[in-house]
Write an enzyme that holds these catalytic residues in place. Structure first.
Site: not given
Ligand code: SF4
Ligand code: SF4
Length: 325
Positions: A132, A203, A206, A226, A253, A256, A260
């Site tokens: 990074d 899926c 997220c 985000c 955050c 997402c 998963c």
């Molecule tokens: S990143 Fe994970 S939660 Fe999102 S669509 Fe793919 S499998 Fe589903």
């Molecule tokens: S769920 Fe993922 S994309 Fe949405 S605000 Fe949180 S970190 Fe960002």
């Protein structure tokens, strides 16, 4: 004399011994096919206040320019997942990756250790370690190196290991075989010749779970929406349109990633520096509210939270409390 395949296998084993969770190899080449897409993304303004993403575009698309004679990208992933107590509603919440030592220093040190080992055990090489820290498409190189696929949440997903990983790369002027001896190593070292297709399938968990609508089914995410961007990278006031969209998240955050299905049994970290600091876990809202700069340093010194600084955390807290304008 060792063959390229044997050298590759030795490097891979050493990477895992050092605590990396996965390691893969890809040939250095210019990412010409990404240029139009990346340019369009930048032109759309999605970089927001992350001006650094627009700079050095040529370097980003051509990592061979970062290291003279670079031939191989060694892509490395290190889990930062440690189980943490269930979040207490109302207490300020930090993204998992921010609960411990700053990964930049930790991963760089491990990467340098691997590079030194290569120089000692394999032979003199020219190489550089990145985490990074330079214009490199880290996730794209991890994908090319066969570590996993890029999920609809934008994260690198490694089969059977999840997505709670930091990434690092070593660019090296050594030709490495992109295939390994058939000794079972493939479970954690997948190859560029077999880059994994997406296994997100139909899926959309997220996308549905994201409270700010930053993710899309059929397009790139919008970082400007985000929470991670808004609470860390965005230096101006958080736009009023986001008021009430989320609660508790004060730095980053994880929603997402947490929803998963590939993170049902995430690979645990073996790197002690990534063990969460107890002082940050379960921190009370009053502690943040009454925190002065010295208190901030005492709690967050050496962690990624330093990136926003004391004033940034106070701004985020005020936003959660409905007081930021
Ligand atoms: S990143 Fe994970 S939660 Fe999102 S669509 Fe793919 S499998 Fe589903
Ligand atoms: S769920 Fe993922 S994309 Fe949405 S605000 Fe949180 S970190 Fe960002």
């Amino acid at each position: 004399m060792l063959s390229e395949t044997e050298i590759t296998g030795k490097i891979h084993r050493k990477a895992l011994d050092l605590g990396f969770s996965a390691c893969g190899f890809a040939s250095v080449e210019e990412l010409t096919e990404l240029r139009p897409e990346f340019q369009e993304w930048v032109d759309s303004g999605r970089a927001g206040e992350m001006g650094y993403l627009e700079r050095n575009m040529d370097l980003r698309l051509d990592p061979g320019k970062l290291v003279k004679g670079a031939k191989t990208v060694i892509s490395l992933a290190a889990s930062y997942y440690y189980p943490i107590p269930q979040h207490i509603p109302g207490s300020p919440r930090f993204s998992r990756y921010a609960l411990s030592e700053d990964y930049h220093k930790v991963l760089k040190a491990l990467g340098h250790e691997l590079l030194s080992w290569i120089n000692t055990e394999i032979g003199p090489v020219r190489g550089r370690v990145f985490t990074d820290s330079a214009p490199i498409f880290e996730r794209e190189w991890a994908r090319r190196a066969g570590l996993g696929w890029l999920g609809k949440n934008g994260c690198l997903i490694i089969p059977k290991k999840g997505s709670y990983f930091f990434l690092a790369e070593i660019l090296i002027d050594l030709d490495l075989s992109l295939s390994l001896p058939s000794s079972g190593l493939l479970s954690s070292c997948l190859l560029s010749s077999s880059s994994l297709p997406s296994s997100c399938g139909t899926c959309t968990r997220c996308i549905v779970a994201c409270p700010t609508g930053a993710l899309a089914v059929d397009g790139p995410m919008d970082p400007r929406k985000c929470i991670s961007y808004l609470t860390i990278e965005h230096k101006s006031a958080i736009p009023a349109e986001f008021e009430g969209k989320w609660s508790d998240w004060i730095f980053g955050c994880d929603i997402c990633q947490d929803v998963c299905p590939w993170n049902k049994k995430p690979l645990h970290s073996v790197i002690p520096e990534f063990e969460p600091r107890t002082g940050i876990l379960g921190i009370a809202a009053e502690t943040i509210e009454n925190m002065d700069e010295a208190g901030f340093i005492q709690l967050f010194d050496g962690t990624p939270v330093e990136r926003t600084g004391w004033t940034g955390i106070l701004r985020n807290f005020a936003f959660l409390s409905g007081g930021a304008k």
